[in-house]
Design an enzyme around this catalytic site. Sequence first.
Site, PDB file in Angstrom:
ATOM      1  N   LYS A 166      51.745  34.898  42.547  1.00  0.00           N
ATOM      2  CA  LYS A 166      51.714  35.294  43.958  1.00  0.00           C
ATOM      3  C   LYS A 166      52.678  34.424  44.785  1.00  0.00           C
ATOM      4  O   LYS A 166      53.268  34.904  45.759  1.00  0.00           O
ATOM      5  CB  LYS A 166      50.286  35.225  44.510  1.00  0.00           C
TER       6      LYS A 166
ATOM      7  N   GLY B 267      49.256  51.050  42.951  1.00  0.00           N
ATOM      8  CA  GLY B 267      47.876  50.587  42.726  1.00  0.00           C
ATOM      9  C   GLY B 267      46.903  51.243  43.685  1.00  0.00           C
ATOM     10  O   GLY B 267      45.936  50.620  44.131  1.00  0.00           O
TER      11      GLY B 267
ATOM     12  N   SER C 139      49.009  36.765  48.257  1.00  0.00           N
ATOM     13  CA  SER C 139      47.641  36.230  48.286  1.00  0.00           C
ATOM     14  C   SER C 139      47.686  34.837  48.891  1.00  0.00           C
ATOM     15  O   SER C 139      48.687  34.126  48.751  1.00  0.00           O
ATOM     16  CB  SER C 139      47.079  36.127  46.868  1.00  0.00           C
TER      17      SER C 139
ATOM     18  N   ILE D 142      41.521  47.737  47.160  1.00  0.00           N
ATOM     19  CA  ILE D 142      42.292  47.616  48.407  1.00  0.00           C
ATOM     20  C   ILE D 142      43.163  48.857  48.595  1.00  0.00           C
ATOM     21  O   ILE D 142      43.255  49.410  49.694  1.00  0.00           O
ATOM     22  CB  ILE D 142      43.155  46.328  48.374  1.00  0.00           C
TER      23      ILE D 142
ATOM     24  N   ASP E 125      52.957  52.516  34.291  1.00  0.00           N
ATOM     25  CA  ASP E 125      52.739  51.079  34.165  1.00  0.00           C
ATOM     26  C   ASP E 125      53.955  50.397  34.790  1.00  0.00           C
ATOM     27  O   ASP E 125      55.071  50.473  34.253  1.00  0.00           O
ATOM     28  CB  ASP E 125      52.603  50.692  32.682  1.00  0.00           C
TER      29      ASP E 125
ATOM     30  N   ASN F 113      51.360  47.162  46.154  1.00  0.00           N
ATOM     31  CA  ASN F 113      49.980  46.663  46.158  1.00  0.00           C
ATOM     32  C   ASN F 113      49.450  46.405  44.747  1.00  0.00           C
ATOM     33  O   ASN F 113      48.532  45.599  44.571  1.00  0.00           O
ATOM     34  CB  ASN F 113      49.096  47.698  46.878  1.00  0.00           C
TER      35      ASN F 113
ATOM     36  N   TYR G 131      48.094  33.265  38.157  1.00  0.00           N
ATOM     37  CA  TYR G 131      48.027  34.149  39.336  1.00  0.00           C
ATOM     38  C   TYR G 131      48.562  33.432  40.578  1.00  0.00           C
ATOM     39  O   TYR G 131      49.322  34.028  41.361  1.00  0.00           O
ATOM     40  CB  TYR G 131      46.580  34.593  39.530  1.00  0.00           C
TER      41      TYR G 131
HETATM   42  N1  LIG Z   1      40.644  41.545  46.007  1.00  0.00           N
HETATM   43  C1  LIG Z   1      41.066  40.403  46.476  1.00  0.00           C
HETATM   44  O1  LIG Z   1      40.271  39.520  46.839  1.00  0.00           O
HETATM   45  C2  LIG Z   1      42.539  40.128  46.626  1.00  0.00           C
HETATM   46  C3  LIG Z   1      42.930  38.995  47.338  1.00  0.00           C
HETATM   47  C4  LIG Z   1      44.290  38.744  47.520  1.00  0.00           C
HETATM   48  C5  LIG Z   1      45.232  39.606  46.986  1.00  0.00           C
HETATM   49  N2  LIG Z   1      44.810  40.699  46.277  1.00  0.00           N
HETATM   50  C6  LIG Z   1      45.857  41.574  45.746  1.00  0.00           C
HETATM   51  O2  LIG Z   1      45.659  42.860  46.298  1.00  0.00           O
HETATM   52  C7  LIG Z   1      46.171  43.854  45.410  1.00  0.00           C
HETATM   53  C8  LIG Z   1      45.097  44.888  45.140  1.00  0.00           C
HETATM   54  O3  LIG Z   1      43.982  44.220  44.553  1.00  0.00           O
HETATM   55  P1  LIG Z   1      42.535  44.880  44.369  1.00  0.00           P
HETATM   56  O4  LIG Z   1      41.541  43.854  44.721  1.00  0.00           O
HETATM   57  O5  LIG Z   1      42.487  46.203  45.022  1.00  0.00           O
HETATM   58  O6  LIG Z   1      42.512  45.005  42.773  1.00  0.00           O
HETATM   59  P2  LIG Z   1      42.189  46.264  41.843  1.00  0.00           P
HETATM   60  O7  LIG Z   1      41.001  46.995  42.363  1.00  0.00           O
HETATM   61  O8  LIG Z   1      42.142  45.758  40.451  1.00  0.00           O
HETATM   62  O9  LIG Z   1      43.476  47.185  42.038  1.00  0.00           O
HETATM   63  C9  LIG Z   1      44.724  46.811  41.553  1.00  0.00           C
HETATM   64  C10 LIG Z   1      45.455  48.040  41.092  1.00  0.00           C
HETATM   65  O10 LIG Z   1      46.717  47.638  40.538  1.00  0.00           O
HETATM   66  C11 LIG Z   1      46.927  48.361  39.342  1.00  0.00           C
HETATM   67  N3  LIG Z   1      47.761  47.632  38.389  1.00  0.00           N
HETATM   68  C12 LIG Z   1      47.565  46.410  37.859  1.00  0.00           C
HETATM   69  N4  LIG Z   1      48.538  46.122  36.982  1.00  0.00           N
HETATM   70  C13 LIG Z   1      49.373  47.200  36.961  1.00  0.00           C
HETATM   71  C14 LIG Z   1      50.544  47.527  36.243  1.00  0.00           C
HETATM   72  N5  LIG Z   1      51.087  46.702  35.342  1.00  0.00           N
HETATM   73  N6  LIG Z   1      51.123  48.731  36.476  1.00  0.00           N
HETATM   74  C15 LIG Z   1      50.586  49.587  37.355  1.00  0.00           C
HETATM   75  N7  LIG Z   1      49.467  49.350  38.052  1.00  0.00           N
HETATM   76  C16 LIG Z   1      48.867  48.162  37.851  1.00  0.00           C
HETATM   77  C17 LIG Z   1      45.542  48.573  38.754  1.00  0.00           C
HETATM   78  O11 LIG Z   1      45.588  49.683  37.893  1.00  0.00           O
HETATM   79  P3  LIG Z   1      44.368  50.033  36.896  1.00  0.00           P
HETATM   80  O12 LIG Z   1      43.395  50.791  37.777  1.00  0.00           O
HETATM   81  O13 LIG Z   1      44.982  50.853  35.843  1.00  0.00           O
HETATM   82  O14 LIG Z   1      43.838  48.721  36.414  1.00  0.00           O
HETATM   83  C18 LIG Z   1      44.685  48.778  39.996  1.00  0.00           C
HETATM   84  O15 LIG Z   1      44.559  50.127  40.350  1.00  0.00           O
HETATM   85  C19 LIG Z   1      46.620  43.088  44.157  1.00  0.00           C
HETATM   86  O16 LIG Z   1      47.996  42.838  44.246  1.00  0.00           O
HETATM   87  C20 LIG Z   1      45.836  41.791  44.248  1.00  0.00           C
HETATM   88  O17 LIG Z   1      46.453  40.762  43.544  1.00  0.00           O
HETATM   89  C21 LIG Z   1      43.499  40.983  46.081  1.00  0.00           C
END
Ligand SMILES: NC(=O)c1ccc[n+]([C@@H]2O[C@H](COP(=O)([O-])OP(=O)(O)OC[C@H]3O[C@@H](n4cnc5c(N)ncnc54)[C@H](OP(=O)(O)O)[C@@H]3O)[C@@H](O)[C@H]2O)c1
Length: 256
Positions: free
Chosen positions: A158, A11, A141, A16, A62, A89, A154
């Site tokens: 998590k 990811g 998370s 992040i 994926d 991630n 979710y």
């Molecule tokens: N942002 C927050 O507040 C927060 C808080 C706690 C935890 N998190 C966790 O931190 C991590 C990163 O989050 P983020 O905020 O950076 O979100 P994000 O910008 O949506 O990035 C998540 C990445 O994961 C990829 N992804 C999702 N499903 C996938 C799959 N089935 N196969 C391959 N890649 C996949 C997405 O790919 P695509 O670009 O193709 O969609 C995206 O690039 C996640 O695990 C999220 O749950 C985030």
Amino acid sequence: LLDGRVVLLTGAVGGIGRRLAIGLAEAGAHCALHYRSRPGDAEELAERVRALGREVVLLQGDLADSAQARAVVDGAVAHFGRCDVLVNNAGAAWRKPFLEVTPDLWRQTFAANVESAFHCTSAVAPHMIRAGGGKVVNVGSIVADLATATLVPYCCAKAAVHMFTKAAAVALAPYKITVNAIAPGVVLTERMQLRMWNPRNRERVLARTPTGTLVRPEDLVGVVIFLASALSDHLTGQIFVVDHGYSLQGLEWEPE
Ligand SMILES: NC(=O)c1ccc[n+]([C@@H]2O[C@H](COP(=O)([O-])OP(=O)(O)OC[C@H]3O[C@@H](n4cnc5c(N)ncnc54)[C@H](OP(=O)(O)O)[C@@H]3O)[C@@H](O)[C@H]2O)c1
């Protein structure tokens, strides 16, 4: 701290992930950067990492699909000859009132967050075992422990990531593989900033945050480097909360 180490980050083009990639590279790591969509963003990120003097390979897939996850891991090992650190991630959340959660949304949420981590970890473990050890860092998370009405799948996914961290840590300890997780609070990625732009959401989060500060993607970098480095060799199965104290607040009461 990560000089010459090979890190596979999933990811990597997410809000992040992008910041973690730069931080890991700044700490010395060569990077296998996974993305699912957005090849242009992936190439741009790879250029930034190369500009730091690190080697990069981009891997698409994926990760909900075990064969594609295995191909991503094998691609990293084929390029670098090994994989010292895996950062799981990739993940995704969909906000829905509970009564609108369909079985498909439930499965999709578990596939994106839990199965992706399982597929990558089980694919990388044999390579790490052959190399004499390794490190896995999962991204969980705080909602794993904070019941949120509009994030039921979710929260559960998590929570499973946190337990996967502990159970895999026990299972892989004999092979000198550590498995730890970070549990971020609300992180101000670009996507989240759009939501936090709503002043009422911003106020609600800040009112519960004792430091009065929102979590930025760069706040996660230090702990991930620590968990990817030899400094954390004695730690496994641990969840590191990074939320500026958001989840600590007890019951605050007006004076009588
Ligand atoms: N942002 C927050 O507040 C927060 C808080 C706690 C935890 N998190 C966790 O931190 C991590 C990163 O989050 P983020 O905020 O950076 O979100 P994000 O910008 O949506 O990035 C998540 C990445 O994961 C990829 N992804 C999702 N499903 C996938 C799959 N089935 N196969 C391959 N890649 C996949 C997405 O790919 P695509 O670009 O193709 O969609 C995206 O690039 C996640 O695990 C999220 O749950 C985030």
